[in-house]
Design an enzyme around this catalytic site. Structure first.
Site, PDB file in Angstrom:
ATOM      1  CE  LYS A 198      -3.611   2.388   2.620  1.00  0.00           C
ATOM      2  NZ  LYS A 198      -4.682   2.269   3.619  1.00  0.00           N
ATOM      3  CG  ASP A 229     -12.826   4.962   6.695  1.00  0.00           C
ATOM      4  OD1 ASP A 229     -14.036   5.175   6.498  1.00  0.00           O
ATOM      5  OD2 ASP A 229     -11.969   5.009   5.795  1.00  0.00           O
TER       6      ASP A 229
END
Ligand code: ATP
Ligand code: MG
Length: 211
Positions: free
Chosen positions: A2, A107
């Site tokens: 990532k 989130d």
């Protein structure tokens, strides 16, 4: 892998949402991306150590995090489940256990949950996590919980009466009315903050990227 390298335009949107910069007037994109990567790595590692279903954090360098590849799909792509109630309780259980360990994901939604063919859950995406002692902790906790309720209502036609169904130990984190309640969660297991401080992600780093 990532990459936390974000373009100037998209980072402007992130900045307004996450307030990485607090009171600063100037900033450095690579510095912020490096902090986000460091925070994600440190949190993933700590969560893994405490038995949470997260990818294995392998390495981080600058704005890059290497983690294990989850064999599954983003939950948002799933149209049907064999055991929606079980999956629901597992996911809510993770939110509660996170809070018991002192953390809120912030989130927690169908985009950041992976699920495999056996309906096993893996949680991803940690750069925005906060401590349960954050001044807006209750709001973030309630928002995470509501996202999950909403998704299960809409996608799997599940109905709720302000509470999750009772079973043996599912009253953890509920108030007398049976409602999932931030203040009813026993946060005494919350030692993760200290461990995170020892992991290379310092208090100052957190101050720099805190909301
Ligand atoms: N370990 C992993 N294994 C497999 N797929 C992954 C993994 N991590 C992320 N993904 C996939 O990549 C997508 C984006 O990842 P992630 O949610 O971490 O990033 P993001 O939402 O772009 O990041 P951020 O919120 O930090 O800006 C996920 O929705 C998921 O489909
Ligand atoms: Mg995400």
């Amino acid at each position: 892998m990532k990459l936390h390298r974000l373009g100037r335009v998209s980072f402007r949107a992130v900045k307004s949402k996450r307030d990485y910069l607090r009171h600063r007037s100037s900033y450095n994109w690579l510095y912020l991306s490096r902090l986000a990567a460091l925070k994600e790595f440190a949190f993933m590692k700590a969560l893994e150590t405490h038995g949470f279903p997260v990818p294995q954090a392998i390495e981080h360098n600058r704005h890059c995090v290497i983690m294990s590849l989850v064999q599954g799909y983003p939950f948002v792509q799933v149209k049907q489940l064999q055991n929606p109630e079980t999956v629901f309780e597992t996911i809510i259980g993770i939110i509660i256990r996170l809070a018991e360990h002192g953390l809120i994901h912030c989130d927690f939604n169908e985009f950041n949950i992976m699920i495999d063919d056996e309906e096993k859950i893996t949680v991803i995406d940690f750069p925005q996590m906060v401590s349960v002692s954050h001044r807006n902790a209750k709001m973030y906790f309630d928002r995470d919980v509501e996202c999950i309720f909403k998704f299960f209502r809409k996608r799997f036609n599940m109905s709720f009466q302000e509470s999750i169904d009772d079973n043996d130990d599912s009253d953890k984190g509920k108030n007398e009315a049976g409602k999932l309640c931030f203040s009813s969660i026993d946060k005494s297991a919350g030692v993760l903050d200290k461990e995170l401080a020892a992991s290379g992600f310092s208090k100052k780093d957190d101050e720099d990227i805190q909301r």
